[in-house]
Design a protein around this motif. Structure first.
Motif: not given
Ligand code: TYD
Length: 202
Positions: A13, A17-18, A35-36, A46, A50, A65, A69, A91, A95-96, A99-100, A149-150
């Motif tokens: 986060d 990247k965005s 995504e998501p 989503r 979130l 997720m 996807r 993403r 990401s999965s 993060y997961q 997540f953040e």
């Molecule tokens: P995102 O919208 O990319 O937020 P940001 O631009 O702040 O990074 O993603 C939202 C949250 O979802 C981000 O904290 C990461 C999380 N995420 C996962 O945990 N697993 C996943 O597979 C994806 C796609 C996102």
């Protein structure tokens, strides 16, 4: 007709990247997606994912997720690529895993297998990892709104960052790592240099 180029941006986060994904998609006339949530079904998923007031286990998160996807790949990404149009995604599968898997402790081998089920052959040509130290991302995030997540702890994001770096190191043919901690102009130039190599002539 040749298949469209598929480029993904990944990072923790506030890695930036965005910004890069949107900029590159616009510069290169590619379909921007994320995504998501970039389908009607995904937008509902989503919202649940979130929602800080509805915590769920990392396995449940993974499955939602992956549902997002699989639908995203089948209804958005794959049709574009098959029609010869490039796609840039903010993403995707990694990401999965980061993060997961690395962050949340879900079994990595099972996650990789489930990813295969969800996306089949719809794999990126290249994934660009915007790597930033967690404390740099933290400072940036302090200025912004935090979702569930953040709000996760520093140790979690350290594991996510390390996971991304491990994925990139394991498959250098499909990954590029860019230092996302530099100023914006420097990061843009580094991303463009990487893309000139892996996506020439666009
Ligand atoms: P995102 O919208 O990319 O937020 P940001 O631009 O702040 O990074 O993603 C939202 C949250 O979802 C981000 O904290 C990461 C999380 N995420 C996962 O945990 N697993 C996943 O597979 C994806 C796609 C996102």
């Amino acid at each position: 007709m040749s298949r469209g180029r598929f480029v993904v941006f990944e990072g923790i986060d506030a890695s930036g990247k965005s910004t890069q994904a949107r900029r590159v998609a616009e510069d290169r006339g590619a379909r921007f997606t994320f995504e998501p949530g970039d389908t009607p079904l995904g937008a509902d998923l989503r919202r649940w994912l979130l929602d800080a007031s509805a915590p769920m286990s990392p396995v449940t998160e993974s499955l939602l997720m992956l549902a997002d996807r699989s639908h995203h790949a089948a209804t958005v990404i794959e049709p574009e690529l098959a029609a010869g149009r490039p796609v840039v995604s903010d993403r995707y599968w990694a990401s999965s895993i980061a993060y997961q898997g690395y962050g949340g402790g879900v079994d990595l081998a099972l996650l990789h297998a489930a990813t295969e089920l969800a996306i089949g052959d719809c794999r990126p040509d290249v994934t660009v990892l915007l790597d930033v130290p967690v404390e740099v991302a933290d400072e940036r995030r302090l200025r912004d709104h935090r979702d569930r997540f953040e709000s996760a702890d520093v140790a979690f994001h350290e594991r996510v960052r390390a996971g991304y770096l491990e994925l990139a190191a394991a498959d250098p043919a499909h990954w590029r790592v860019v230092n996302g901690a530099d100023d914006l102009a420097t990061v843009c130039a580094a991303v463009d240099a990487v893309l000139a190599e892996v996506w020439p002539g666009a």
